[in-house]
Design an enzyme around this catalytic site. Structure first.
Site, PDB file in Angstrom:
ATOM      1  CE  LYS A 200     -67.176-104.063   8.732  1.00 14.74           C
ATOM      2  NZ  LYS A 200     -67.125-105.083   7.685  1.00 14.74           N
ATOM      3  CB  SER A 407     -68.845-106.584   4.956  1.00  7.55           C
ATOM      4  OG  SER A 407     -67.723-106.168   5.700  1.00  7.55           O
TER       5      SER A 407
END
Length: 612
Positions: A200, A407
């Site tokens: 991430k 996401s």
């Protein structure tokens, strides 16, 4: 006193005149728009070529009204046109069977903006052009300079012609993230982050001066997948092998006209006027002072306008299809934010309300959620997904992924009955992060200081006047961990996958659509039209149905309201180096404005995932 009264009366008179004049102009403006909207569709001669000037931005969502563009139409300034993907593909497929259309002429350079004109959208346009070729009609493309995106689209042409002094700049794909850690450090802006998922990488531009090994690994894999898909499509269209095409771009980088023709990268080399003369001869105007018979795609879109994905499969009667069934297409294009959001954002409150409205509408038999989003607010993503789950229990919900569905964009997709994606779709990125700023050093350099009185240990938890304590960071980290676990659970439940497998492919890592199918994150490769056809079948509809869209096309009252408010985000038409750098910085600042989750927790694609 007399002078004061005189000045006051003068000012009031000016205000009154201004109000009257503004009202009159608005009235004239409304009349012009009303007249324009009531005009009969343009006509064209049989045997015409459909001219597709590709100097457009192709979006999923119906283009919003741009008052600045309207005014430029009077001043003569150039303005990039926006076309809706579904209208473009529908018009091209209609041209394939339209006996009045003799062929298609592609010209110009694509003008991507925002999330528009991604490779996934261009693949759908390519497929529509392939349908024209399959119908035995020529597709002629003329280029004087082509970027990778231009070449990806134009290469599908049956005749690809390059200007003698033209260039093809198709060296490969690259991402070039901008890092702010050094700047923040220099000016005293503190950054603390919480995240779950080693891939991430959204927070890296704020905390590092370069890419982490994990981010470099996932980015390289993604670029290789996307580039491989592009090379395969272009090579097939040009009658080359992928290896031969790769050798061309690796050996030259920028390919000149003579080399492009010699290596069969293009059909031939010619000047534009020579192509125009050939088209004049093909359309029965050889030797004429007039140009070749033609109709512009923007005009043809209105001529063949129909609310179904396939040309003329049904007629509307009384606002409904003859079978009474509708398919709702919801365009989730842009960053996902709390509240209503701007016109180019996916507001959790606004979109969940509209999905709920379609769920309660008995005439709507199925919903297609078209996602072209890098994600954003976790709260807003869950708000939208909640409505998807409720809707799924009463009618089919199909997801069509565009260029981005990562996401939060994947969060809102995961519970659909069926998910379509293109090979180049950027998806996955199942991870969560929080980003915390403080200005303690910045303000102290200016002699400012803060003090506080509070009633509890965490009363000033959200302050930006100082860095967070380890205990406070632990609070934020627990929120991020909880949200990540919820994300994993949503994916495992929605995709019917083992939780351990989801954990393994998550960690915030991005995947191409082709890889996502292999991993079980996506069901099938295909575009928006494929998703709509699938929804019709699942909704028990025949070919006779109507499409309703959200966001919808603006009506006259909406256009007038937009004009009175003025443009939200004026675009620059310049393309110099300084302007490009300024645009990049402004875009990064706009990203920061979209961090409005009330819990401060986000599921968003890495900020640097923009192909150059």
């Amino acid at each position: 006193m007399k002078n004061f009264i005189t000045s006051l009366l003068g000012a009031l008179s000016a205000l009154i005149l201004f109000f009257i004049g503004g009202t009159f102009l608005l009235f004239v403006f409304a009349m012009i728009l009303a007249a324009a909207s009531s005009e009969k569709p343009a006509t064209f001669e049989r045997g015409s070529y459909l001219v597709f000037n590709t100097a457009v931005n192709i979006t999923d969502t119906p283009p919003p009204f741009n008052p600045a563009a309207f005014m430029r139409a009077f001043t003569g300034d150039n303005e990039v046109q926006t076309l809706q993907l579904r209208q473009v593909t529908h018009a091209l497929r209609a041209a394939a069977t339209d006996s009045r259309i003799a062929g298609v002429y592609l010209t110009g350079n694509l003008a991507p903006s925002g999330y528009g004109t991604g490779y996934a959208a261009l693949k759908e346009v390519r497929e529509a052009l392939e349908a024209i070729k399959a119908a035995g009609k020529p597709v002629v493309a003329y280029i004087d300079f082509a970027t990778t995106k231009d070449m990806y689209l134009d290469s599908v042409a049956s005749e690809l012609v390059l200007d003698p002094f033209g260039l093809i700049a198709m060296p490969g794909l690259a991402v070039e993230p901008m890092f702010f850690a050094g700047t923040f450090e220099k000016y005293g802006v503190g950054i603390q982050v919480t995240r779950h998922g080693k891939y991430k990488s959204y927070v890296e531009p704020f905390t590092r001066r370069d890419m982490s090994p994990e981010n470099r690994e996932q980015t390289q894999k993604l670029l290789d997948d996307v580039w491989g898909s592009l090379v395969q499509d272009v090579a097939k269209s040009r009658g080359l092998t992928p290896v031969a095409l790769q050798n061309i771009v690796d050996s030259q980088g920028i390919v000149r006209a003579d080399a492009a023709a010699k290596q069969k990268f293009v059909s031939r080399v010619a000047y534009r006027d020579e192509i125009i003369e050939e088209l004049k001869a093909r359309t029965g105007r050889k030797g004429s002072k007039e140009s070749f018979k033609q109709v512009a795609l923007a005009d043809y879109v209105n001529i063949v306008h129909d609310d179904r994905p396939e040309p003329r499969t049904a007629r509307k009667t009384g606002g409904h299809s003859s079978s009474g069934g509708k398919i709702a297409v919801v365009y989730a294009e842009g960053a996902i934010v709390d509240g209503r959001g701007q016109i180019d954002e996916v507001g959790g409150e606004r979109f969940s309300r509209e999905i709920r409205r379609f769920r309660l509408d008995e005439d709507v038999k199925a919903i297609v959620l078209r996602v072209n989003s890098p994600g954003g607010s976790v709260t807003a993503s869950e708000q939208i997904q909640r409505e998807i789950r409720l809707t799924k229990s009463v009618k089919p919900v199909i997801v069509s992924m565009g260029s981005y569905a990562a996401s939060g964009g994947y969060w809102i997709s995961t519970h659909a009955d069926h998910i379509f994606a293109e090979p180049t779709t950027i998806t996955g990125s199942i991870g969560v992060f929080g980003i915390l700023f403080d200005v303690q050093k910045l303000t102290s350099d200016f002699g400012l200081s803060f003090d506080r009185v509070k009633t509890g240990k965490y009363a000033d938890l959200m302050t930006i006047s100082r860095p967070k304590t380890p205990e406070e960071l632990a609070v934020y980290q627990s929120m991020v961990d909880w949200a990540y676990n919820q994300f994993i659970g949503r994916v495992a439940d929605g995709r019917k996958l083992d939780r351990a497998k989801v954990e393994d492919i998550a960690q915030g890592r991005v995947w191409s659509g082709a890889e996502a199918v292999k991993l079980g994150l996506v069901d099938e490769l295909g575009g928006l039209d494929a998703a709509i056809r699938y929804a019709a079948k699942e909704g028990g509809l025949s070919d006779r149905y109507r499409i309703v869209e959200y966001p919808r096309k603006l009506e006259l009252a909406d256009i007038i309201n937009e004009a009175m408010q003025g443009p939200q985000h004026p675009a620059s038409a310049r393309g110099g180096l300084v302007d490009k750098l300024t645009t990049d910085v402004k875009q990064q600042a706009r990203y920061l404005e979209q961090f409005n989750d009330r819990q401060g927790v986000y599921a968003r694609l890495p900020i640097e995932m923009t192909f150059r």
